[in-house]
Design a protein around this motif. Structure first.
Motif, PDB file in Angstrom:
ATOM      1  N   ARG A   1      -1.794  11.212  -1.215  1.00 31.66           N
ATOM      2  CA  ARG A   1      -1.125  10.242  -0.354  1.00 31.66           C
ATOM      3  C   ARG A   1      -2.107  10.043   0.743  1.00 31.66           C
ATOM      4  O   ARG A   1      -2.068  10.587   1.814  1.00 31.66           O
ATOM      5  CB  ARG A   1       0.209  10.778   0.113  1.00 31.66           C
ATOM      6  CG  ARG A   1       0.969   9.775   0.963  1.00 31.66           C
ATOM      7  CD  ARG A   1       1.762   8.855   0.138  1.00 31.66           C
ATOM      8  NE  ARG A   1       2.399   7.893   0.984  1.00 31.66           N
ATOM      9  CZ  ARG A   1       3.407   7.191   0.621  1.00 31.66           C
ATOM     10  NH1 ARG A   1       3.890   7.321  -0.591  1.00 31.66           N
ATOM     11  NH2 ARG A   1       3.937   6.319   1.431  1.00 31.66           N
TER      12      ARG A   1
ATOM     13  N   SER B   1      -0.963  -1.318  -2.429  1.00 34.09           N
ATOM     14  CA  SER B   1       0.354  -1.420  -3.065  1.00 34.09           C
ATOM     15  C   SER B   1       1.458  -1.612  -2.023  1.00 34.09           C
ATOM     16  O   SER B   1       1.205  -1.600  -0.809  1.00 34.09           O
ATOM     17  CB  SER B   1       0.666  -0.197  -3.944  1.00 34.09           C
ATOM     18  OG  SER B   1       1.108   0.893  -3.168  1.00 34.09           O
TER      19      SER B   1
ATOM     20  N   ASP C   1       4.525   0.414  -1.929  1.00 32.66           N
ATOM     21  CA  ASP C   1       5.127   1.658  -1.460  1.00 32.66           C
ATOM     22  C   ASP C   1       4.474   2.908  -2.050  1.00 32.66           C
ATOM     23  O   ASP C   1       5.091   3.964  -2.138  1.00 32.66           O
ATOM     24  CB  ASP C   1       6.633   1.677  -1.739  1.00 32.66           C
ATOM     25  CG  ASP C   1       6.966   1.507  -3.216  1.00 32.66           C
ATOM     26  OD1 ASP C   1       6.039   1.268  -4.021  1.00 32.66           O
ATOM     27  OD2 ASP C   1       8.161   1.592  -3.577  1.00 32.66           O
ATOM     28  N   HIS C   2       3.202   2.783  -2.458  1.00 35.67           N
ATOM     29  CA  HIS C   2       2.396   3.926  -2.891  1.00 35.67           C
ATOM     30  C   HIS C   2       2.972   4.641  -4.115  1.00 35.67           C
ATOM     31  O   HIS C   2       3.061   5.872  -4.151  1.00 35.67           O
ATOM     32  CB  HIS C   2       2.233   4.918  -1.732  1.00 35.67           C
ATOM     33  CG  HIS C   2       0.948   5.687  -1.778  1.00 35.67           C
ATOM     34  ND1 HIS C   2       0.747   6.769  -2.624  1.00 35.67           N
ATOM     35  CD2 HIS C   2      -0.196   5.565  -1.067  1.00 35.67           C
ATOM     36  CE1 HIS C   2      -0.461   7.266  -2.422  1.00 35.67           C
ATOM     37  NE2 HIS C   2      -1.065   6.544  -1.495  1.00 35.67           N
ATOM     38  N   PRO C   3       3.332   3.918  -5.179  1.00 37.46           N
ATOM     39  CA  PRO C   3       3.853   4.584  -6.370  1.00 37.46           C
ATOM     40  C   PRO C   3       2.732   5.008  -7.313  1.00 37.46           C
ATOM     41  O   PRO C   3       1.552   4.721  -7.083  1.00 37.46           O
ATOM     42  CB  PRO C   3       4.690   3.484  -7.017  1.00 37.46           C
ATOM     43  CG  PRO C   3       3.894   2.248  -6.724  1.00 37.46           C
ATOM     44  CD  PRO C   3       3.324   2.461  -5.326  1.00 37.46           C
ATOM     45  N   HIS C   4       3.114   5.670  -8.400  1.00 40.80           N
ATOM     46  CA  HIS C   4       2.183   5.982  -9.476  1.00 40.80           C
ATOM     47  C   HIS C   4       2.146   4.759 -10.407  1.00 40.80           C
ATOM     48  O   HIS C   4       2.915   4.665 -11.359  1.00 40.80           O
ATOM     49  CB  HIS C   4       2.636   7.233 -10.232  1.00 40.80           C
ATOM     50  CG  HIS C   4       2.606   8.480  -9.397  1.00 40.80           C
ATOM     51  ND1 HIS C   4       1.459   9.232  -9.229  1.00 40.80           N
ATOM     52  CD2 HIS C   4       3.574   9.085  -8.667  1.00 40.80           C
ATOM     53  CE1 HIS C   4       1.724  10.259  -8.442  1.00 40.80           C
ATOM     54  NE2 HIS C   4       3.005  10.198  -8.087  1.00 40.80           N
ATOM     55  N   LEU C   5       1.235   3.849 -10.117  1.00 41.31           N
ATOM     56  CA  LEU C   5       1.222   2.574 -10.841  1.00 41.31           C
ATOM     57  C   LEU C   5       0.903   2.746 -12.322  1.00 41.31           C
ATOM     58  O   LEU C   5       1.315   1.932 -13.150  1.00 41.31           O
ATOM     59  CB  LEU C   5       0.212   1.625 -10.193  1.00 41.31           C
ATOM     60  CG  LEU C   5       0.569   1.148  -8.778  1.00 41.31           C
ATOM     61  CD1 LEU C   5      -0.593   0.377  -8.174  1.00 41.31           C
ATOM     62  CD2 LEU C   5       1.831   0.279  -8.779  1.00 41.31           C
TER      63      LEU C   5
ATOM     64  N   LYS D   1       2.108   4.825 -14.267  1.00 39.89           N
ATOM     65  CA  LYS D   1       3.304   5.264 -14.978  1.00 39.89           C
ATOM     66  C   LYS D   1       4.364   4.156 -15.063  1.00 39.89           C
ATOM     67  O   LYS D   1       5.483   4.398 -15.526  1.00 39.89           O
ATOM     68  CB  LYS D   1       3.890   6.506 -14.310  1.00 39.89           C
ATOM     69  CG  LYS D   1       2.989   7.741 -14.417  1.00 39.89           C
ATOM     70  CD  LYS D   1       3.591   8.934 -13.699  1.00 39.89           C
ATOM     71  CE  LYS D   1       2.810  10.210 -14.004  1.00 39.89           C
ATOM     72  NZ  LYS D   1       1.402  10.116 -13.632  1.00 39.89           N
ATOM     73  N   MET D   2       3.987   2.956 -14.610  1.00 39.26           N
ATOM     74  CA  MET D   2       4.913   1.824 -14.606  1.00 39.26           C
ATOM     75  C   MET D   2       4.477   0.800 -15.645  1.00 39.26           C
ATOM     76  O   MET D   2       3.286   0.714 -15.984  1.00 39.26           O
ATOM     77  CB  MET D   2       4.935   1.170 -13.217  1.00 39.26           C
ATOM     78  CG  MET D   2       5.354   2.107 -12.095  1.00 39.26           C
ATOM     79  SD  MET D   2       5.043   1.410 -10.443  1.00 39.26           S
ATOM     80  CE  MET D   2       6.103  -0.027 -10.473  1.00 39.26           C
TER      81      MET D   2
ATOM     82  N   ALA E   1       3.964  -2.938 -12.249  1.00 41.19           N
ATOM     83  CA  ALA E   1       2.897  -2.388 -11.414  1.00 41.19           C
ATOM     84  C   ALA E   1       2.163  -3.504 -10.673  1.00 41.19           C
ATOM     85  O   ALA E   1       1.901  -3.397  -9.470  1.00 41.19           O
ATOM     86  CB  ALA E   1       1.922  -1.587 -12.270  1.00 41.19           C
TER      87      ALA E   1
ATOM     88  N   ASN F   1       4.232  -4.737  -7.858  1.00 38.68           N
ATOM     89  CA  ASN F   1       4.192  -3.854  -6.703  1.00 38.68           C
ATOM     90  C   ASN F   1       2.932  -4.101  -5.880  1.00 38.68           C
ATOM     91  O   ASN F   1       2.973  -4.139  -4.641  1.00 38.68           O
ATOM     92  CB  ASN F   1       4.259  -2.399  -7.166  1.00 38.68           C
ATOM     93  CG  ASN F   1       4.503  -1.433  -6.026  1.00 38.68           C
ATOM     94  OD1 ASN F   1       3.596  -1.133  -5.258  1.00 38.68           O
ATOM     95  ND2 ASN F   1       5.731  -0.948  -5.909  1.00 38.68           N
TER      96      ASN F   1
ATOM     97  N   TYR G   1      -3.469   7.036  -5.334  1.00 36.69           N
ATOM     98  CA  TYR G   1      -3.905   8.190  -6.123  1.00 36.69           C
ATOM     99  C   TYR G   1      -5.068   7.848  -7.059  1.00 36.69           C
ATOM    100  O   TYR G   1      -5.397   8.633  -7.948  1.00 36.69           O
ATOM    101  CB  TYR G   1      -2.753   8.760  -6.966  1.00 36.69           C
ATOM    102  CG  TYR G   1      -1.454   8.930  -6.224  1.00 36.69           C
ATOM    103  CD1 TYR G   1      -1.265  10.017  -5.357  1.00 36.69           C
ATOM    104  CD2 TYR G   1      -0.415   8.013  -6.384  1.00 36.69           C
ATOM    105  CE1 TYR G   1      -0.067  10.176  -4.673  1.00 36.69           C
ATOM    106  CE2 TYR G   1       0.787   8.170  -5.695  1.00 36.69           C
ATOM    107  CZ  TYR G   1       0.952   9.249  -4.840  1.00 36.69           C
ATOM    108  OH  TYR G   1       2.142   9.397  -4.162  1.00 36.69           O
TER     109      TYR G   1
END
Length: 271
Positions: free
Chosen positions: A2, A130, A132-136, A138-139, A144, A147, A176
């Motif tokens: 993060r 991005s 909201d800082h997701p694991h793109l 995994k989408m 993705a 986002n 990440y």
């Protein structure tokens, strides 16, 4: 997560509309105002980055990085803006007349649009990190990219007052560093450069500012140049930064400020 030359090094105020595309699409100049401190680190030069030539950079993720000389570094900050902490980072950079690039999380930009405008007003480059800082990775690809686009829209709204998925500065960094081939291909076709990093301070880990400084300078001496990843919402980094900038100055390192070249897409590429 993060998570050279000895020429004078003035603070560089970038006016993107006036930057001309260099013959190789990389190295440019900018209007400059003299730094008020003669002994400041300063910004050594401006590097125009053309996404058509350099669609993705950073040796931690990709085989290619920016064409930096020995002793040159690019300072990048992720995950902001965060009032209070980002302000300390900006103060440290201003004290040494240094320009950096901030890869912003869209949600934070939407919450603090005044900070987005402040960073731009101070002459720093703004990239996108991005919504909201997701694991793109995994989408689903469409979600993705949506986002990423929402993050771009939030920053553009803060900067321009109008939502747009066309970034003013075509620089994106994946949270990440978790990209996928499909997303990389889509961004390349849109003329957006993807930034990894060459090394970092691991400032998402718990440590003192002194420990972070030792870690970062050790990695710097090993690499000798490169894109450095830091996080402006991390108080330990804000507290460490003045000493790191002094280290760069005292050890004859040079800060390079990255800006976009004239907008080009992959279809415009010439070899």
């Amino acid at each position: 997560m993060r998570k050279m030359s000895s020429a004078p090094r003035p603070i560089l105020k970038i006016v993107a509309a006036l930057i001309a595309l260099a013959p190789c699409g990389l190295i440019g100049s900018a209007h400059a105002a003299e730094c008020s401190r003669n002994d400041a680190l300063g910004t050594s030069r401006v590097l125009e980055v053309d996404p058509a030539t350099y669609p993705r950079v950073g040796l931690k993720s990709f085989p290619q990085t920016l064409p930096l000389r020995d002793g040159e570094v690019v300072l990048t900050f992720d995950d902001g803006p965060t009032p209070g902490v980002t302000d300390k980072v900006l103060t440290a950079l201003a004290t040494e007349c240094v320009q950096a690039t901030f890869f912003m999380v869209g949600r934070n930009a939407a919450d603090h649009p005044d900070m987005v405008r402040k960073i731009a007003r101070l002459g720093h480059s703004i990239g996108y990190h991005s919504w909201d800082h997701p694991h793109l990775n995994k989408m689903p690809t469409d979600l993705a990219e949506a986002n990423i686009n929402r993050g771009i829209e939030a920053v553009q709204t803060a900067l321009r007052g109008t939502a747009s998925t066309v970034p003013s500065t075509p620089f994106v960094r994946f949270p990440y560093f978790e990209s996928t081939p499909a997303l990389l291909d889509r961004l390349e076709k849109r003329g957006i450069a993807v930034f990894g990093a060459d090394f970092w301070a691991s400032d998402w880990n718990k440590m003192t500012p002194e420990e972070e400084l030792k870690l970062l300078t050790g990695r710097l001496e090993g690499h000798r140049k490169g894109i450095i990843l830091l996080h402006d919402p991390q108080m330990r980094t804000a507290q460490m930064l003045p000493a790191f900038l002094r280290y760069l100055r005292e050890h004859n390192y040079h800060v390079v400020h990255i800006v976009p070249a004239a907008m080009k897409t992959v279809s415009d590429r010439t070899h």
